[in-house]
Design an enzyme around this catalytic site. Structure first.
Site, mmCIF file in Angstrom:
data_model
loop_
_atom_site.group_PDB
_atom_site.id
_atom_site.type_symbol
_atom_site.label_atom_id
_atom_site.label_comp_id
_atom_site.label_asym_id
_atom_site.label_seq_id
_atom_site.Cartn_x
_atom_site.Cartn_y
_atom_site.Cartn_z
ATOM 1 N N ARG A 1 31.544 -86.053 1.667
ATOM 2 C CA ARG A 1 31.267 -85.406 2.969
ATOM 3 C C ARG A 1 30.173 -84.335 2.829
ATOM 4 O O ARG A 1 30.228 -83.290 3.457
ATOM 5 C CB ARG A 1 32.528 -84.761 3.560
ATOM 6 N N SER B 1 39.366 -85.171 11.363
ATOM 7 C CA SER B 1 39.948 -84.229 10.392
ATOM 8 C C SER B 1 39.203 -82.906 10.433
ATOM 9 O O SER B 1 37.972 -82.877 10.346
ATOM 10 C CB SER B 1 39.853 -84.802 8.982
ATOM 11 N N GLU C 1 35.708 -79.460 7.421
ATOM 12 C CA GLU C 1 34.819 -80.628 7.449
ATOM 13 C C GLU C 1 33.970 -80.563 8.723
ATOM 14 O O GLU C 1 32.831 -81.018 8.751
ATOM 15 C CB GLU C 1 35.667 -81.915 7.440
#
Ligand SMILES: Cc1cc2nc3c(=O)[nH]c(=O)nc-3n(C[C@H](O)[C@H](O)[C@H](O)COP(=O)(O)OP(=O)(O)OC[C@H]3O[C@@H](n4cnc5c(N)ncnc54)[C@H](O)[C@@H]3O)c2cc1C
Length: 280
Positions: A156, A204, A274
Site C-alpha cells: 500500500r 479499510s 491506509e
C-alpha cells in the site's frame, strides 16, 4: 474540460463527507492537463474511495481524470489504460480479452490512477505486480513514462505518495490464460458478505500491521460498533468506519484517534492509516 466553482465535495467521496472546494475540474484530454500549471494548490481525485475530506472550505483546485478512460489492447497480454478508468471497466476489458490477474480485486470502487497511487491489492496480489510502465505528469508538468523498476513501491505504498505528480496512463501486462469469472465473483460476493457496503465507507481505515489484522486488534479493544456522532466502527468489519447518517469529519477523526490510542495501549502497535486524510 468541465469546470465548476464552489463545488460540493461530499459527493466526490465514498463516505459522503466533505466541504466545498473553490474549483473542481474534469479534464477531457491529456493536452488539457497543461492548464494545471496555472492553478495554485491542487489535488487529484479518483473515485474518492480512500479519501476523508475535511468538512471545510478548500481554497484550491480539485481535479478528476475520469474522462481520460481510454483502454487499448496492445497484444501479448499488454493493456494501455487511462488513469481515470474504473477498475470495473478494466476487469470487463480483461474478460473480453481473456486476460487474468486482477480478478481478486473485483468490487473495489476505484480508478486505475487511485489504485496505482495506493498500490491497491488483496490476497497477496497488488496492482504493481502487473505494471509494465506508468506515465505521469511530473513536478515540472512534463509527461514522463517510468518503467516499473524505476518506481519504488511496497505494501500500500508507492513513491507517488511522496511526490506531487499526476498519474495519467499505464501499461499493464497480464497473463493470457483466461479471465477467472469465478475468482471475480467470489471476491465480490465475499465483499458483500464481510463488508458493510450498504453504508458510505472508505474501505479499510488502517493498514494491517505485521503481527495481527487491524480489525482483530480493534475488535479485541472492544471498539466494534462504537458510535461517535454519525460515524460508527462497523459491527461487520471493525477496520471499516461507516457513515450512519450525516457523519462529520470530526466524528471519524475521533474514532480513528480512539482506535489508535487503545490499540497502542493494549498491543503496543502503532496503527497507520491506509486512507488519505485531506484537510483544507
Ligand atoms: C468498499 C471498499 C473496498 C475496498 N477494498 C480495497 C481492497 O480490497 N484493496 C485495496 O487496496 N483498497 C481497497 N479499498 C480502498 C480504495 O478503493 C483503494 O485505495 C483505491 O486504490 C483508491 O482508488 P480511488 O480511485 O478511489 O482513489 P481516491 O480515493 O480518489 O484517491 C486516493 C489517493 O490517490 C490519489 N490519486 C487518485 N488518482 C490519482 C492520479 N491519477 N494520479 C495521482 N494520484 C492519484 C489521490 O490524490 C489520493 O491521494 C476499498 C475501498 C472501499 C470503499
Amino acid at each position: 474540460m468541465k469546470r465548476y466553482q464552489d463545488f460540493d465535495i461530499k459527493n466526490l467521496s465514498h463516505i459522503k463527507i466533505g466541504g466545498v472546494v473553490k474549483e473542481y475540474i474534469e479534464f477531457e484530454s491529456v493536452d488539457e492537463l497543461k492548464y494545471l500549471k496555472e492553478c495554485g494548490k491542487k489535488f487529484v481525485i479518483g473515485k474518492g474511495s480512500n479519501i476523508l475530506f475535511e468538512d471545510a472550505y478548500f481554497d484550491e483546485t480539485f481535479f478528476s481524470l475520469k474522462r481520460l478512460s481510454h483502454i487499448e489492447y496492445l497484444g501479448q497480454g499488454r493493456v494501455k489504460i487511462g488513469a481515470g478508468s474504473s477498475l470495473a471497466d478494466l476487469l470487463k476489458f480483461m474478460a473480453q480479452h481473456e486476460l487474468t490477474g486482477l480478478e481478486v480485486l473485483a468490487g473495489v470502487p476505484a480508478t486505475v490512477g487511485g489504485m496505482l497511487y495506493m498500490n491497491a491489492g488483496a490476497n497477496k496480489i497488488s496492482i504493481f505486480d502487473f505494471v509494465e510502465n506508468v506515465t505521469i505528469l511530473d513536478e515540472q508538468y512534463n509527461l514522463v513514462t517510468l518503467p516499473k523498476y524505476k518506481i519504488s513501491h511496497g505494501y500500500r505504498e508507492t513513491e507517488f505518495k511522496h511526490r506531487n505528480v499526476t498519474i495519467v496512463e499505464a501499461i499493464f501486462r497480464f497473463l493470457e490464460v483466461g479471465y477467472s469469472f469465478a475468482t471475480a465473483m467470489g471476491a465480490s460476493d465475499l465483499k458483500k458478505m464481510k463488508q458493510p457496503l450498504q453504508y458510505p465507507n472508505l474501505g479499510s481505515i488502517f493498514k494491517n500491521p505485521e503481527s495481527m489484522g487491524a480489525w482483530k486488534a480493534i475488535t479485541e479493544c472492544g471498539l466494534r460498533g462504537k458510535i461517535v456522532g454519525g460515524a460508527q466502527i462497523s459491527e461487520l468489519h471493525s477496520n471499516f468506519i461507516i457513515n450512519i447518517g450525516s457523519a462529520k469529519f470530526s466524528d471519524v477523526i475521533e474514532l480513528i484517534s480512539e482506535i489508535k490510542f487503545k490499540v497502542k495501549e493494549k498491543f503496543a502497535i502503532e496503527l497507520e492509516e491506509e486512507i488519505i486524510i485531506k484537510k483544507a
